[in-house]
Design an enzyme around this catalytic site. Structure first.
Site, mmCIF file in Angstrom:
data_model
loop_
_atom_site.group_PDB
_atom_site.id
_atom_site.type_symbol
_atom_site.label_atom_id
_atom_site.label_comp_id
_atom_site.label_asym_id
_atom_site.label_seq_id
_atom_site.Cartn_x
_atom_site.Cartn_y
_atom_site.Cartn_z
ATOM 1 N N ARG A 108 4.412 62.777 66.030
ATOM 2 C CA ARG A 108 3.040 62.602 65.551
ATOM 3 C C ARG A 108 2.426 61.306 66.094
ATOM 4 N NH1 ARG A 108 -0.252 64.401 61.330
ATOM 5 N NH2 ARG A 108 1.364 65.839 60.634
ATOM 6 N N TYR A 213 13.576 70.172 65.703
ATOM 7 C CA TYR A 213 13.137 70.367 67.091
ATOM 8 C C TYR A 213 13.087 68.998 67.776
ATOM 9 C CZ TYR A 213 8.785 69.518 64.479
ATOM 10 O OH TYR A 213 7.840 69.036 63.617
ATOM 11 N N ASP A 291 -7.334 68.426 56.434
ATOM 12 C CA ASP A 291 -6.778 68.463 55.087
ATOM 13 C C ASP A 291 -7.818 68.158 54.012
ATOM 14 O OD1 ASP A 291 -4.283 69.211 55.888
ATOM 15 O OD2 ASP A 291 -3.365 67.233 55.664
#
Length: 392
Positions: A108, A213, A291
């Protein structure tokens, strides 16, 4: 006014807010991003970027950066919690040919750095905490914790699930999902069995699941491990947890899961919340994104992807907006986006049950169904969506 185009204030410098700012500047629209944090620090762990988000990010100029920091994963591999047996494996090699972009996994912070690097100097204001939004027909105004005020033609709430901007439109509250998630990063050399074939792996089990991952060009492995909980705890990007707590929750799981968790030096803990879908993402001159508009659970791996789609769509709508009357542009944005995000939101919520079935007939039925969904064409509705074209 700004040359016939609206002046935009964005509240929140996360993935959605920064993507919007980059898209607005690409369209020639002046924009200022206000972030309450006094400094930008690495937060979170990894995220999955599906082709529906990678395509618009490339168009905004982030293609070279993503190739340098992301991992082009080969498959999404679902496995049983106890013995690691394959439930389904969706090959992703055809994403470029079918959807025009790869399926990436990325840290991120690396994605955020790339977006911030595309912003003009002076467009990001740190340490500016918004405490109120004043929305009127002729102007909108931000009120900051230090008493300062700033006016804009449009105020965009990209300030997350606890959005101050949303509070001016709705009085609803976040809804606890019944799940906590522990996230961590592990050096790849500690878990070579997870990096020989770079893929997204999910182990599905009773009341919980684990996903992993590679990120950071393959140097790290990101994982998220959920557990059921009777009540939520305060959400925070920096809530620390005891790795031993995670290990205990997964003590009976497949050895690879246990080894992955044991390899983590630190983990963060989040209580997973969403909100019910709502109509009315905008006021007179305020509008919601990401969000703040549609907080969703991470069980379809689409939260950041949908925020990126929102940002590109909103920028397109504002490019044609009249600064004296922005309502048509804001209504157009919501009309385009809400059917899409409502569908993703509801599927994400449904997966909270689907992924966490206890062993038995229902889990067996789910596994049989998943074993048949191994064709990328089944993902056309999600990965093939063109957020830019949707506005045309």
């Amino acid at each position: 006014m700004a040359g016939g185009q609206p002046r935009v204030a964005v509240v929140g410098a996360g993935i959605g807010g920064c993507t919007l700012a980059v898209a607005l500047y690409a369209a020639g629209i002046h924009c200022t991003v206000y972030e309450q944090a006094p400094a930008l620090k690495p937060v979170g762990a990894g995220i999955q970027l599906a082709p529906n988000a990678v395509r618009p990010l490339r168009r905004l100029g982030l293609g070279e950066h993503l190739r340098a920091v992301a991992v082009d994963v080969t498959a999404i591999h679902m496995r049983r919690w106890s013995d690691g047996a394959t439930i389904s494996r969706l090959p992703l090699a055809g994403c470029v040919e079918m959807f025009g972009a790869p399926y990436y996994t990325v840290l991120r912070a690396d994605l955020h750095d790339g977006l911030v690097g595309l912003l003009p100097a002076g467009s990001l204001r740190l340490g500016r905490r918004v405490v109120a939004v004043h929305d009127a027909a002729d102007r909108s105004e931000l009120e900051f914790a230090d008493g300062g005020r700033e006016a804009a033609d449009v105020i965009v709430g990209a300030d997350g699930i606890h959005s101050v901007v949303r509070a001016g439109l709705h009085r609803d509250q976040p809804r606890f999902s019944g799940q906590l998630i522990f996230r961590g990063l592990v050096p790849a050399e500690r878990v070579p069995f997870l990096t020989d074939d770079p893929r997204v792996q999910l182990w599905l089990g009773p009341d919980q699941h684990c996903v992993s991952y590679p990120v950071a060009s393959g140097r790290l492995v990101s994982f998220g491990a959920t557990v059921a909980a009777a009540e939520g705890r305060a959400e925070s990007w920096s809530a620390e947890a005891d790795p031993g707590e995670v290990a205990l929750a997964y003590r009976d799981w497949h050895p690879q899961v246990r080894e992955l968790i044991a390899a983590a030096d630190a983990v963060g803990r989040w209580a997973l919340h969403d909100r019910d879908t709502v109509t009315g993402w905008s006021g007179r001159r305020t509008v919601l994104l990401g969000d703040a508009a549609h907080p969703m659970l991470p069980f379809l791996a689409q939260g950041a992807n949908q925020a990126i789609e929102d940002a590109v769509t909103l920028a397109r709508c504002l490019a044609d907006a009249d600064p004296d009357d922005v309502r048509p542009a804001l209504r157009r944005y919501e009309a385009v986006r809400r059917p899409r995000t409502d569908e993703v939101h509801l599927r994400s919520r449904a997966n909270n049950r689907t992924l966490h079935l206890r062993d038995g007939a229902l889990a067996h039925e789910r596994d049989e169904r998943l074993s048949r969904t191994v064709d990328l064409r089944d993902q056309e509705w999600l990965y093939g969506y063109d957020c830019a074209g949707a506005v045309a």
